[in-house]
Design a protein around this motif. Structure first.
Motif, PDB file in Angstrom:
ATOM      1  N   UNK A   1       0.842  -1.189   0.000  1.00  0.00           N
ATOM      2  CA  UNK A   1       0.000   0.000   0.000  1.00  0.00           C
ATOM      3  C   UNK A   1       0.882   1.245   0.000  1.00  0.00           C
ATOM      4  N   UNK A   2       0.315   2.338  -0.504  1.00  0.00           N
ATOM      5  CA  UNK A   2       1.055   3.599  -0.629  1.00  0.00           C
ATOM      6  C   UNK A   2       0.201   4.705  -0.017  1.00  0.00           C
ATOM      7  N   UNK A   3       0.670   5.289   1.088  1.00  0.00           N
ATOM      8  CA  UNK A   3      -0.050   6.352   1.785  1.00  0.00           C
ATOM      9  C   UNK A   3       0.912   7.493   2.069  1.00  0.00           C
ATOM     10  N   UNK A   4       0.528   8.708   1.687  1.00  0.00           N
ATOM     11  CA  UNK A   4       1.328   9.908   1.968  1.00  0.00           C
ATOM     12  C   UNK A   4       2.759   9.770   1.452  1.00  0.00           C
ATOM     13  N   UNK A   5       2.906   9.204   0.254  1.00  0.00           N
ATOM     14  CA  UNK A   5       4.216   9.011  -0.387  1.00  0.00           C
ATOM     15  C   UNK A   5       5.115   8.041   0.364  1.00  0.00           C
ATOM     16  N   UNK A   6       4.540   7.164   1.152  1.00  0.00           N
ATOM     17  CA  UNK A   6       5.293   6.127   1.855  1.00  0.00           C
ATOM     18  C   UNK A   6       4.704   4.775   1.470  1.00  0.00           C
ATOM     19  N   UNK A   7       5.563   3.841   1.096  1.00  0.00           N
ATOM     20  CA  UNK A   7       5.120   2.516   0.669  1.00  0.00           C
ATOM     21  C   UNK A   7       5.362   1.491   1.767  1.00  0.00           C
ATOM     22  N   UNK A   8       4.329   0.702   2.065  1.00  0.00           N
ATOM     23  CA  UNK A   8       4.412  -0.345   3.079  1.00  0.00           C
ATOM     24  C   UNK A   8       4.187  -1.700   2.407  1.00  0.00           C
ATOM     25  N   UNK A   9       5.118  -2.612   2.636  1.00  0.00           N
ATOM     26  CA  UNK A   9       4.989  -3.981   2.140  1.00  0.00           C
ATOM     27  C   UNK A   9       4.567  -4.833   3.337  1.00  0.00           C
ATOM     28  N   UNK A  10       3.279  -5.194   3.378  1.00  0.00           N
ATOM     29  CA  UNK A  10       2.707  -5.863   4.547  1.00  0.00           C
ATOM     30  C   UNK A  10       2.671  -7.363   4.323  1.00  0.00           C
ATOM     31  N   UNK A  11       3.236  -8.099   5.250  1.00  0.00           N
ATOM     32  CA  UNK A  11       3.202  -9.554   5.207  1.00  0.00           C
ATOM     33  C   UNK A  11       2.438 -10.065   6.423  1.00  0.00           C
ATOM     34  N   UNK A  12       1.924 -11.248   6.319  1.00  0.00           N
ATOM     35  CA  UNK A  12       1.172 -11.833   7.419  1.00  0.00           C
ATOM     36  C   UNK A  12      -0.251 -12.123   6.991  1.00  0.00           C
ATOM     37  N   UNK A  13      -0.518 -13.382   6.658  1.00  0.00           N
ATOM     38  CA  UNK A  13      -1.839 -13.770   6.160  1.00  0.00           C
ATOM     39  C   UNK A  13      -2.920 -13.523   7.192  1.00  0.00           C
ATOM     40  N   UNK A  14      -2.586 -13.653   8.477  1.00  0.00           N
ATOM     41  CA  UNK A  14      -3.575 -13.433   9.530  1.00  0.00           C
ATOM     42  C   UNK A  14      -4.110 -12.011   9.499  1.00  0.00           C
ATOM     43  N   UNK A  15      -3.234 -11.041   9.174  1.00  0.00           N
ATOM     44  CA  UNK A  15      -3.659  -9.648   9.127  1.00  0.00           C
ATOM     45  C   UNK A  15      -4.697  -9.439   8.033  1.00  0.00           C
TER      46      UNK A  15
END
Length: 335
Positions: free
Chosen positions: A5-19
């Motif tokens: 995801x990309x929010x406020x010009x910051x990219x987050x690579x989220x891992x974790x199927x439970x999430x």
């Protein structure tokens, strides 16, 4: 499985199927406009989320309670007693959920004094943020059915964004609604039911950036506002142009009244109002370490010196938009 995801010009690579499984339909709807297709960028912040849940096992985890004692001194204990109690309850439960090996690993991590400002405790989560490695490991408690009504799981990412901006001292999150109106961004600050969302709707702006959380960043000697996914799920959600920022024009402390009026505030009074109405506890729902709190108020002081701040009393009426425009233009033109 993973999510970028990309929010406020910051990219987050989220891992974790439970999430991903824990996200409610409303949370997925809020997050969808910010999902980036394709591979994670090299400079992404890798975010690994582990969700703990169920009843604590019946065992005496001495290492887990040793962990509690190590964490406790890093955080102020006199900000909000109710919040503190809920957080320590989570940490005490964490001692049960973590294996001895996991708890020992965290305890060793905390022995390094340089790490203490990379740890943030939320009411239901524990975050370990490493700015150099651009990584965050999050332990999140399984939400109750009641908590799931309030974008509980998604709010963990709001906490992470706050940490990222705070660590660079280049941005902040406010408990405020924000809009783009005639090419400029306006933020309406206030407690719940103060009229923030009402003011945003009455303006009938080009777009509402958010009705609950405002993201401010400082880039190239200018302040910008960004759209974000942290909306009140009970309100109409209309996220437009999620990646487009807008120049920050002015901020307003909102108060309902019988007559619409505007009063300019100097930065000292504005900062006092922020501390009173939008404390660190309120605007994020958690308390941070001392350096985090310091950075939050230093950035607040900077933007309030650079951006006009007003006390806005509003009356819910059809003519609000024209009155607001007239009052704001008069003050801004007069400097």
């Amino acid at each position: 499985m993973s999510l970028v995801i990309h929010v406020a010009n910051i990219t987050f690579h989220i891992t974790g199927e439970d999430f991903l499984k824990a996200l409610t339909p409303v949370e997925k709807k809020l997050l969808r406009p910010f999902i980036v297709k394709g591979r994670a960028l090299r400079h992404s912040i890798v975010t690994n989320i582990k969700i703990i849940g169920g009843s604590p096992p019946k065992k005496n985890n001495k290492i887990g309670y040793s962990l509690i004692n190590k964490i406790r001194p890093f955080f102020p204990a006199d900000i909000d007693k109710r919040l503190v109690e809920s957080q320590w309850q989570f940490i005490e439960n964490l001692g049960f959920y973590l294996s001895d090996k996991e708890a020992k690993k965290i305890a060793n991590y905390l022995r390094d004094r340089d790490n203490r400002n990379k740890i943030v405790i939320g009411g239901s989560s524990l975050l370990f943020f490493n700015k150099e490695e651009r990584r965050c490991d999050i332990i999140l408690r399984q939400p109750t059915s009641k908590e799931r009504r309030w974008a509980y799981t998604l709010n963990t990412l709001r906490l992470l964004l706050r940490i990222v901006l705070n660590s660079e001292n280049e941005g902040m999150l406010l408990h405020a609604s924000s809009v783009e109106n005639e090419g400029y961004g306006y933020a309406f600050i206030g407690r719940g039911d103060s009229g923030k969302s009402t003011a945003a709707r009455l303006l009938k702006p080009q777009r509402i950036l958010s009705d609950d959380t405002t993201v401010i960043r400082h880039n190239d000697n200018a302040y910008e506002l960004f759209a974000n996914p942290w909306w009140n799920p009970d309100k109409d959600i209309t996220i437009k142009y999620p990646q487009r920022s807008v120049p920050f024009k002015a901020a307003f402390f909102i108060k309902k009244a019988k007559k619409t009026s505007l009063k300019r505030m100097n930065y000292k009074k504005a900062l006092c109002a922020l501390i009173h109405r939008d404390s660190v506890c309120q605007q994020t729902g958690f308390f941070d370490n001392k350096i985090g709190i310091r950075n939050f108020y230093l950035f607040s002081l900077r933007f309030m010196r650079d951006i006009p701040v007003f006390e806005l009393r509003i009356k819910k009426e059809r003519s609000f938009k024209s009155k607001f425009k007239k009052l704001v233009n008069r003050y801004l033109q007069n400097g």
